[in-house]
Scaffold this motif. Structure first.
Motif, PDB file in Angstrom:
ATOM      1  N   CYS A  12       0.858  -1.183   0.000  1.00 37.09           N
ATOM      2  CA  CYS A  12       0.000   0.000   0.000  1.00 37.09           C
ATOM      3  C   CYS A  12       0.896   1.236   0.000  1.00 37.09           C
ATOM      4  O   CYS A  12       1.887   1.297   0.719  1.00 37.09           O
ATOM      5  CB  CYS A  12      -0.887  -0.009   1.240  1.00 37.09           C
ATOM      6  SG  CYS A  12      -1.706   1.569   1.553  1.00 37.09           S
ATOM      7  N   ARG A  18       0.988  -5.161   2.688  1.00 34.53           N
ATOM      8  CA  ARG A  18       0.998  -5.871   1.403  1.00 34.53           C
ATOM      9  C   ARG A  18      -0.209  -5.481   0.558  1.00 34.53           C
ATOM     10  O   ARG A  18      -1.310  -5.335   1.086  1.00 34.53           O
ATOM     11  CB  ARG A  18       0.951  -7.391   1.644  1.00 34.53           C
ATOM     12  CG  ARG A  18       2.255  -7.935   2.204  1.00 34.53           C
ATOM     13  CD  ARG A  18       3.149  -8.378   1.072  1.00 34.53           C
ATOM     14  NE  ARG A  18       4.410  -8.867   1.641  1.00 34.53           N
ATOM     15  CZ  ARG A  18       4.820 -10.112   1.524  1.00 34.53           C
ATOM     16  NH1 ARG A  18       4.093 -10.982   0.870  1.00 34.53           N
ATOM     17  NH2 ARG A  18       5.967 -10.495   2.040  1.00 34.53           N
ATOM     18  N   GLY A  19       0.002  -5.384  -0.719  1.00 35.03           N
ATOM     19  CA  GLY A  19      -1.069  -5.005  -1.637  1.00 35.03           C
ATOM     20  C   GLY A  19      -0.565  -3.866  -2.490  1.00 35.03           C
ATOM     21  O   GLY A  19       0.480  -3.298  -2.198  1.00 35.03           O
ATOM     22  N   SER A  20      -1.267  -3.536  -3.544  1.00 37.17           N
ATOM     23  CA  SER A  20      -0.799  -2.441  -4.384  1.00 37.17           C
ATOM     24  C   SER A  20      -1.752  -1.254  -4.278  1.00 37.17           C
ATOM     25  O   SER A  20      -2.843  -1.372  -3.725  1.00 37.17           O
ATOM     26  CB  SER A  20      -0.692  -2.900  -5.840  1.00 37.17           C
ATOM     27  OG  SER A  20      -1.971  -3.251  -6.311  1.00 37.17           O
ATOM     28  N   CYS A  23      -4.583   0.548   0.195  1.00 36.50           N
ATOM     29  CA  CYS A  23      -5.385  -0.520   0.800  1.00 36.50           C
ATOM     30  C   CYS A  23      -6.756   0.018   1.227  1.00 36.50           C
ATOM     31  O   CYS A  23      -6.972   1.229   1.307  1.00 36.50           O
ATOM     32  CB  CYS A  23      -4.648  -1.150   1.983  1.00 36.50           C
ATOM     33  SG  CYS A  23      -4.659  -0.132   3.471  1.00 36.50           S
TER      34      CYS A  23
END
Ligand SMILES: [Zn+2]
Length: 193
Positions: A12, A18-20, A23
């Protein structure tokens, strides 16, 4: 940057989880607002929120080259703005900023809102190391696009003094736009811009 993005897990842009992009938790902190920039002709601006907290961190991530964060915030901005009844112009970015980032963030945001059909250019002395007075004196020129008799939405990342947006609006009105509004990711107070 692109190579790093392949090697490192996406995170984020605001909280590094975690993640793009951004978030859901960080997206939930956004409080869109409308405000009016005072000027010879007042300019109405819509923003995803204040330039603070997660939004500020996300905008800084964009400045460091996080294209995915720009795309995520651009999609959110498009939802807030809704249907654009008119043409779109990306606020012009100084060439050295564009080069440092690897992409033009205003153009990318404009794309999320439907694509910039009006082109503007920043003219004047180099913006490198420009002081406040020089930045305010910088000039926006209308380059091209079907603007006469149309409403235009100008898109940018952060609105601080509003000088750039007001200069864009002036150039667009001089080129024949009947009205101009603006959409930005974040509204910064003058002292924090
Ligand atoms: Zn987050």
């Amino acid at each position: 940057m692109d190579l790093l993005a392949l090697l490192l897990p996406a995170r984020c842009g605001a909280c590094r989880r975690r993640g793009s992009g951004l978030c859901l938790d960080c997206a939930a902190t956004l409080v869109p607002e409308r405000f009016v920039l005072a000027g010879p002709t007042p300019l109405e601006v819509v923003a995803l929120g204040r330039y603070e907290g997660p939004l500020r961190r996300a905008v800084l991530a964009i400045k460091r080259g996080r294209r995915d964060v720009a795309q995520a915030l651009g999609r959110r901005l498009a939802e807030v703005v809704g249907h654009v009844d008119g043409a779109i112009a990306a606020a012009p970015t100084a060439a050295h900023r564009r080069a440092a980032r690897g992409f033009d963030q205003a153009a990318l945001l404009a794309r999320a809102l439907g694509g910039a059909s009006i082109r503007l250019r920043l003219e004047g002395a180099s913006q490198r190391g420009a002081g406040r007075a020089e930045r305010l004196a910088r000039c926006v020129r209308f380059v091209g696009g079907d603007v006469a008799g149309r409403r235009v939405l100008v898109v940018d990342d952060v609105c601080s003094t509003g000088g750039t947006l007001l200069a864009c609006a002036r150039a667009l009105r001089e080129a024949g736009a009947i009205s101009v509004e603006a959409a930005v990711l974040a509204r910064a107070e003058r002292w924090s811009g």
